[in-house]
Each structure stands twice: as structure tokens, then as C-alpha cells.
Design a protein around this motif. Structure first.
Motif, mmCIF file in Angstrom:
data_model
loop_
_atom_site.group_PDB
_atom_site.id
_atom_site.type_symbol
_atom_site.label_atom_id
_atom_site.label_comp_id
_atom_site.label_asym_id
_atom_site.label_seq_id
_atom_site.Cartn_x
_atom_site.Cartn_y
_atom_site.Cartn_z
ATOM 1 N N SER A 1 0.823 -1.206 0.000
ATOM 2 C CA SER A 1 0.000 0.000 0.000
ATOM 3 C C SER A 1 0.859 1.258 0.000
ATOM 4 O O SER A 1 0.512 2.251 -0.657
ATOM 5 N N MET A 2 1.967 1.223 0.713
ATOM 6 C CA MET A 2 2.871 2.363 0.744
ATOM 7 C C MET A 2 3.528 2.603 -0.612
ATOM 8 O O MET A 2 3.843 3.746 -0.974
ATOM 9 N N ALA A 3 3.737 1.529 -1.377
ATOM 10 C CA ALA A 3 4.429 1.659 -2.664
ATOM 11 C C ALA A 3 3.524 2.189 -3.767
ATOM 12 O O ALA A 3 4.005 2.844 -4.704
ATOM 13 N N ASP B 1 2.901 12.660 -2.677
ATOM 14 C CA ASP B 1 2.840 11.211 -2.825
ATOM 15 C C ASP B 1 3.532 10.461 -1.692
ATOM 16 O O ASP B 1 3.353 9.245 -1.551
ATOM 17 N N TRP B 2 4.303 11.160 -0.859
ATOM 18 C CA TRP B 2 4.984 10.482 0.239
ATOM 19 C C TRP B 2 4.298 10.675 1.592
ATOM 20 O O TRP B 2 4.688 10.030 2.578
ATOM 21 N N LEU B 3 3.270 11.515 1.663
ATOM 22 C CA LEU B 3 2.664 11.844 2.951
ATOM 23 C C LEU B 3 2.034 10.623 3.625
ATOM 24 O O LEU B 3 2.406 10.247 4.750
ATOM 25 N N LEU B 4 1.069 9.992 2.956
ATOM 26 C CA LEU B 4 0.410 8.829 3.561
ATOM 27 C C LEU B 4 1.364 7.641 3.724
ATOM 28 O O LEU B 4 1.321 6.970 4.763
ATOM 29 N N PRO B 5 2.229 7.337 2.741
ATOM 30 C CA PRO B 5 3.196 6.265 2.984
ATOM 31 C C PRO B 5 4.072 6.514 4.209
ATOM 32 O O PRO B 5 4.409 5.571 4.936
ATOM 33 N N ALA B 6 4.448 7.769 4.434
ATOM 34 C CA ALA B 6 5.254 8.078 5.613
ATOM 35 C C ALA B 6 4.471 7.817 6.902
ATOM 36 O O ALA B 6 5.005 7.265 7.881
#
Length: 217
Positions: free
Chosen positions: A21-23, A37-42
């Protein structure tokens, strides 16, 4: 529970799909992610690491903070899936230059569809009967979701309980068949969630396929 009783679920399977999901946001155009694009993965990665630290190995540690972290992880995954699906549908209905290439549209549609399946899998897994910890420590007599092994104990070993992969399979079949298959929703919240997923899947798949066929034609 005695030593020879059923053991709690291992965390690695669910953790692997958190990483998937993070990818996904990094494989999609930036507009399909809220903020950057990195906010939720972080956020997902930070919460996952915290969960692994406070409850490593098997998922068997009760507690308010552990439960809060688990729900926060599900909320982050669901937010990303909802934003991506909503933005894709908006682009297809109102037109967007970035959705005029058939191959790119099919790839984006497939990734967003995968993202929604993972999100609903985590939703079912974390909310069914109070989550994996509660299913292990305090199994309910009347479950929210009835798996075949629960309906007919002869189909599984004593003490069988669903794990994350079972909920992932449920989410996949519900997204493709647009209805329950072998797992029966009993609680009203599950019926609402499964109905929502089916409708979302129909909308995403039909719009993506229709637009891709039109572009290829």
C-alpha cells in the motif's frame, strides 16, 4: 489459553501488504495522492514501525494504544484508497489530459483498484469481531463475518480463526464478483462495507475499461 491451543496470528503477512500500500502512491501520478505522494506512505510506515515495536511477532497484545495505532493504520490506508479512487472517477467523468493514453489509464486504474482491495481487506480484518487481538483472546460466539470453517467446524482444525490473508481473499472476491462468495456478512456494518466496495469496484472497473476501449478504438 493452554500451550497446545491455537496461536495468535503473525504480523508479517499484514505488514507486507502495508508495504504494498505504501508503494502504490509512488507508482501513480501525484494527483492520485492527497497532499504529496509520500505523505500517507510516511504515516503508514511510522505507524507500522510503532506497531512492530509494541507488539512484535504475533498479534496478541491488548491495549488502548495498540488498538489506536491499528485503527490509525487502517484509516491512513483507507484515506489513500478513497482519494485515489475518487480522483480517478472525477478525471474520467470530467475529462483530464492525463487519462487520454490507454496504457497509462489501465495501469493507473489497476493500481487504484488494487489499493481499494487492500484497504477493504484491512478494514474487514481490523473491525471483524474487534480485530485480530480480540479474535485471539476473546473469540465471539456470533461473528460479524461467517467463514465456511466457522459455519462447519469439520472443515478446519479446532479453534480455527481467520487471518489477514482470509480477509484479503474476501476483499478480492467481493471486488470481482460484486457480491459475497463463500464468506457471509452477518453484521450490518459488514453488509454496508461490502456493498460500498462492490459499488466502488463496479464504478472504477466500468469507467476505466470503457474509457480504455474508447481510446484504443
Amino acid at each position: 489459553m493452554t500451550d497446545d491451543g491455537p496461536r495468535a496470528e503473525r504480523r508479517w503477512t499484514a505488514s507486507a501488504f502495508v508495504v504494498v500500500s505504501m508503494a502504490v502512491p509512488f507508482l501513480l501520478p501525484a494527483r492520485y495522492s492527497p497532499g504529496t505522494d509520500w505523505l500517507l506512505p510516511a504515516i503508514e510506515g511510522t505507524v507500522l514501525v510503532a506497531l512492530i515495536i509494541v507488539d512484535p511477532g504475533r498479534i496478541d497484545r491488548p491495549g488502548r494504544w495498540v488498538r489506536a495505532l491499528s485503527l490509525a493504520l487502517v484509516a491512513a490506508i483507507a484515506t489513500g484508497a478513497a482519494w485515489g479512487a475518487g480522483r480517478l472517477v472525477w478525471d474520467l467523468l470530467h475529462g483530464n489530459p492525463d487519462t487520454t493514453v490507454a496504457n497509462e489509464l489501465l495501469v493507473s486504474g489497476a493500481l487504484i483498484w488494487l489499493q481499494t482491495i487492500i484497504a477493504f481487506a484491512f478494514l474487514y480484518w481490523e473491525l471483524d469481531d474487534g480485530g485480530p487481538v480480540n479474535r485471539h483472546l476473546h473469540p465471539r460466539q456470533h461473528p460479524d463475518l461467517a467463514f465456511p470453517q466457522q459455519l462447519d467446524p469439520r472443515l478446519a482444525a479446532p479453534g480455527w480463526r481467520p487471518i489477514f490473508f482470509d480477509y484479503l481473499y474476501l476483499a478480492l472476491t467481493n471486488a470481482t464478483a460484486f457480491s459475497p462468495t463463500d464468506v457471509m456478512p452477518l453484521a450490518r456494518w459488514v453488509k454496508l462495507a461490502m456493498a460500498t466496495q462492490s459499488l466502488l469496484s463496479i464504478v472504477v472497473l466500468s469507467l476505466v475499461v470503457a474509457n480504455a476501449v474508447n481510446l484504443l478504438g
